[in-house]
Motif scaffolding. Structure first.
Motif, short mmCIF file in Angstrom:
data_model
loop_
_atom_site.label_atom_id
_atom_site.label_comp_id
_atom_site.label_asym_id
_atom_site.label_seq_id
_atom_site.Cartn_x
_atom_site.Cartn_y
_atom_site.Cartn_z
N UNK A 1 0.83 -1.20 0.00
CA UNK A 1 0.00 0.00 0.00
C UNK A 1 0.87 1.25 0.00
N UNK A 2 1.95 1.23 0.78
CA UNK A 2 2.87 2.36 0.79
C UNK A 2 3.47 2.61 -0.59
N UNK A 3 3.86 1.55 -1.26
CA UNK A 3 4.37 1.69 -2.63
C UNK A 3 3.34 2.25 -3.57
N UNK A 4 2.10 1.76 -3.46
CA UNK A 4 1.02 2.26 -4.31
C UNK A 4 0.70 3.72 -4.03
N UNK A 5 0.90 4.15 -2.80
CA UNK A 5 0.63 5.54 -2.43
C UNK A 5 1.79 6.48 -2.78
N UNK A 6 2.87 5.91 -3.32
CA UNK A 6 3.97 6.75 -3.78
C UNK A 6 5.12 6.93 -2.81
N UNK A 7 5.10 6.20 -1.69
CA UNK A 7 6.22 6.29 -0.75
C UNK A 7 7.37 5.42 -1.24
N UNK A 8 8.58 5.82 -0.89
CA UNK A 8 9.75 4.96 -1.11
C UNK A 8 9.79 4.02 0.09
N UNK A 9 9.54 2.75 -0.14
CA UNK A 9 9.41 1.77 0.93
C UNK A 9 10.64 0.87 0.97
N UNK A 10 11.19 0.72 2.16
CA UNK A 10 12.31 -0.17 2.41
C UNK A 10 11.85 -1.19 3.44
N UNK A 11 12.07 -2.46 3.16
CA UNK A 11 11.71 -3.52 4.12
C UNK A 11 13.00 -4.18 4.60
N UNK A 12 13.23 -4.12 5.90
CA UNK A 12 14.36 -4.83 6.51
C UNK A 12 13.88 -6.26 6.77
N UNK A 13 14.10 -7.14 5.82
CA UNK A 13 13.50 -8.48 5.87
C UNK A 13 13.87 -9.26 7.12
N UNK A 14 15.12 -9.16 7.55
CA UNK A 14 15.54 -9.93 8.72
C UNK A 14 15.11 -9.27 10.03
N UNK A 15 14.36 -8.19 9.94
CA UNK A 15 13.71 -7.58 11.11
C UNK A 15 12.21 -7.84 11.05
N UNK A 16 11.86 -8.96 10.41
CA UNK A 16 10.47 -9.41 10.35
C UNK A 16 10.46 -10.91 10.61
N UNK A 17 9.29 -11.42 10.98
CA UNK A 17 9.12 -12.88 11.00
C UNK A 17 7.67 -13.23 10.78
N UNK A 18 7.46 -14.53 10.50
CA UNK A 18 6.11 -15.00 10.25
C UNK A 18 5.99 -16.46 10.69
N UNK A 19 4.89 -17.08 10.29
CA UNK A 19 4.57 -18.46 10.68
C UNK A 19 4.14 -19.23 9.44
N UNK A 20 4.26 -20.55 9.49
CA UNK A 20 3.77 -21.38 8.39
C UNK A 20 2.27 -21.20 8.21
N UNK A 21 1.80 -21.54 7.01
CA UNK A 21 0.39 -21.28 6.69
C UNK A 21 -0.12 -22.30 5.68
#
Length: 194
Positions: A134-154
């Motif tokens: 959504x940030x990208x679609x709204x025109x923001x420059x978005x950076x994701x620090x991938x190793x500062x995130x986590x998730x679960x199996x699905x």
């Protein structure tokens, strides 16, 4: 990579409820919490703005529901709130995107003249990814620090099941390859932000 002097760090849903393994299952990336803490520390020490996002689930059995202890931020996040010299914002939401919360994140960013956001938090393929798209679609420059995130199996349709690592990689490929965000490491961000 360039991190703007006024880039906002958006810390998505780092809440105690995500520690309930019986509800969520096995997580990936055990280093994520240390990386999230490191990003908050750099942002606060450099006077950059930090946005803390909290998911207020409307589902009765959710570990993130309002009034339940799991709704609160993890201790290391709560301890850091209000400690920086830069602006700070708390956004609450009940959907996947931080841009659809209260107060209006987009309006706050625009008013502050912020065009770059760095994302960290939980879950990689849910609220972090949706906020990035959504940030990208709204025109923001978005950076994701991938190793500062986590998730679960699905599990999805047709009995398809993907592990947390597979889902995180798919998110990284979709966001980066699809042009929604630049996906990087915490070390890249910290080095550029100092």
């Amino acid at each position: 990579m360039d991190i703007a002097e006024n880039a906002a760090l958006v810390v998505v849903d780092v809440q105690r409820g995500f520690e309930e393994v019986d509800f969520w299952g096995t997580r990936n990336n055990p280093a994520a919490d240390d990386n999230i803490a490191a990003l908050i520390d750099v942002w606060q020490s450099t006077g950059r703005p930090v946005v803390f996002v909290r998911h207020d689930s409307v589902k009765p059995g959710s570990p993130l529901r309002v009034g339940y202890e799991g709704n609160g931020f993890k201790e290391y996040v709560e301890r850091r709130r209000g400690k920086g010299s830069g602006a700070e914002l708390l956004v609450t939401k009940s959907v996947n995107s931080a841009f659809l919360g209260t107060p209006d994140l987009g309006a706050w960013l625009r008013e502050a003249g912020i065009s770059q956001v760095v994302l960290a938090g939980i879950q990689t393929n849910m609220c972090v990814e949706t906020t990035a798209r959504m940030g990208g679609n709204l025109g923001y420059e978005v950076v994701v620090a991938l190793d500062a995130t986590y998730t679960f199996g699905l599990e999805g349709p047709f009995g398809w099941r993907r592990s947390a690592d597979e889902l995180a990689r798919a998110t990284a490929v979709s966001l980066h390859g699809g042009g929604f965000a630049e996906v990087v490491t915490t070390e890249d961000v910290v080095t550029s932000a100092k």
